[in-house]
Design an enzyme around this catalytic site. Structure first.
Site, mmCIF file in Angstrom:
data_model
loop_
_atom_site.group_PDB
_atom_site.id
_atom_site.type_symbol
_atom_site.label_atom_id
_atom_site.label_comp_id
_atom_site.label_asym_id
_atom_site.label_seq_id
_atom_site.Cartn_x
_atom_site.Cartn_y
_atom_site.Cartn_z
ATOM 1 N N GLU A 63 -65.760 -14.794 72.342
ATOM 2 C CA GLU A 63 -66.163 -15.632 71.160
ATOM 3 C C GLU A 63 -64.876 -16.132 70.668
ATOM 4 O O GLU A 63 -63.747 -15.381 70.211
ATOM 5 C CB GLU A 63 -66.687 -14.520 70.112
ATOM 6 C CG GLU A 63 -66.731 -14.888 68.848
ATOM 7 C CD GLU A 63 -67.046 -13.648 67.895
ATOM 8 O OE1 GLU A 63 -67.207 -13.812 66.580
ATOM 9 O OE2 GLU A 63 -67.517 -12.583 68.415
ATOM 10 N N ARG B 150 -61.801 -19.653 62.912
ATOM 11 C CA ARG B 150 -60.831 -19.271 61.672
ATOM 12 C C ARG B 150 -59.841 -20.317 61.809
ATOM 13 O O ARG B 150 -58.723 -20.119 60.740
ATOM 14 C CB ARG B 150 -60.383 -17.876 61.823
ATOM 15 C CG ARG B 150 -61.147 -16.709 61.797
ATOM 16 C CD ARG B 150 -60.864 -15.515 61.931
ATOM 17 N NE ARG B 150 -61.963 -14.425 62.133
ATOM 18 C CZ ARG B 150 -61.642 -13.292 62.256
ATOM 19 N NH1 ARG B 150 -60.549 -12.784 62.603
ATOM 20 N NH2 ARG B 150 -62.567 -12.358 62.546
ATOM 21 N N LYS C 19 -74.784 -8.130 65.047
ATOM 22 C CA LYS C 19 -73.279 -7.913 64.967
ATOM 23 C C LYS C 19 -73.381 -6.794 63.987
ATOM 24 O O LYS C 19 -73.807 -6.996 62.678
ATOM 25 C CB LYS C 19 -72.404 -8.837 64.533
ATOM 26 C CG LYS C 19 -71.053 -8.575 64.344
ATOM 27 C CD LYS C 19 -70.318 -9.845 64.197
ATOM 28 C CE LYS C 19 -68.787 -9.745 63.881
ATOM 29 N NZ LYS C 19 -67.882 -10.965 63.569
#
Length: 213
Positions: A44, A48, A132
């Site tokens: 993943e 960011r 998640k």
């Protein structure tokens, strides 16, 4: 386009979803190869940093054996950039109905973040079977996940946040846990230093630990 069920199966088989922060797109391919060498075929790449989309594109092009998702997707623009770069699935820290709807419209499997029953029920409304659980440790950890499995036995969880070698195997003993998200094997300093051999070693250790769960 990979079907959502196939994405879920591949993440379940890996048992571990490395959460990657890349400051330089040039590190994307060496990192992906280091993960493969350590025994992981999924990653993943988080949005960011500005390098995320290019990093995903390079992984998809040069390391085709790697299943590459886009994480920390917060906006429609990021979602579009992730899709254009070739991301095969989307992960979000929270549950944003607009992002979920846009991902589903684009045919992109999505794993949204939840940490309470309301979030689980929102996911069910959209036909999702995997979420998640974030942040895992600060919001109840294993006991909380076990409590959620009572009313929601069909939901699978990818706990992320506070997962480490110290508790990974314990999380993976919970049947409702599909896999765990973690970043210790892809530490940003190791990536900056180009220490991909150490990343492979840590990944190999993490994979061995995950198999004990």
């Amino acid at each position: 386009m990979v079907a959502a069920t196939d994405i879920q199966a591949r993440i379940a088989a890996a048992r571990l979803l490395p959460v990657v922060v890349l400051e330089r797109a040039d590190d994307a391919v060496p990192l992906a190869k280091a993960l493969l060498k350590g025994g992981l075929t999924v990653a993943e790449v988080t949005f960011r940093t500005p390098a995320a989309a290019e990093a995903i594109a390079r992984m998809r092009k040069d390391v085709p054996d790697m299943l590459v998702g886009a994480g920390t997707v917060l906006t429609q623009e990021q979602l579009a950039d992730a899709g254009a770069a070739g991301a095969q699935f989307i992960v979000t820290p929270g549950f944003n109905p607009a992002i979920v709807e846009a991902a589903q419209s684009a045919g992109l499997p999505i794993i949204p973040g939840v940490n309470n029953p309301t979030g689980v029920e929102q996911a069910m409304v959209y036909g999702l079977e995997t979420v998640k659980f974030f942040p895992a440790e600060p919001t109840g950890g294993i006991p909380f996940i076990k409590a959620l499995t009572g009313p929601y036995p069909g939901m699978r969880f990818v706990p992320t946040g506070g997962i480490s070698p110290a508790n990974l195997a314990f999380y993976l003993t919970v049947p409702a846990v599909l896999a765990c998200g973690g970043s210790w094997m892809v530490d940003a300093k190791l990536i900056r230093d180009g220490n991909f051999e150490e990343i492979s070693r840590l990944t190999e250790d993490a994979v061995a630990l995950a198999r004990k769960g």
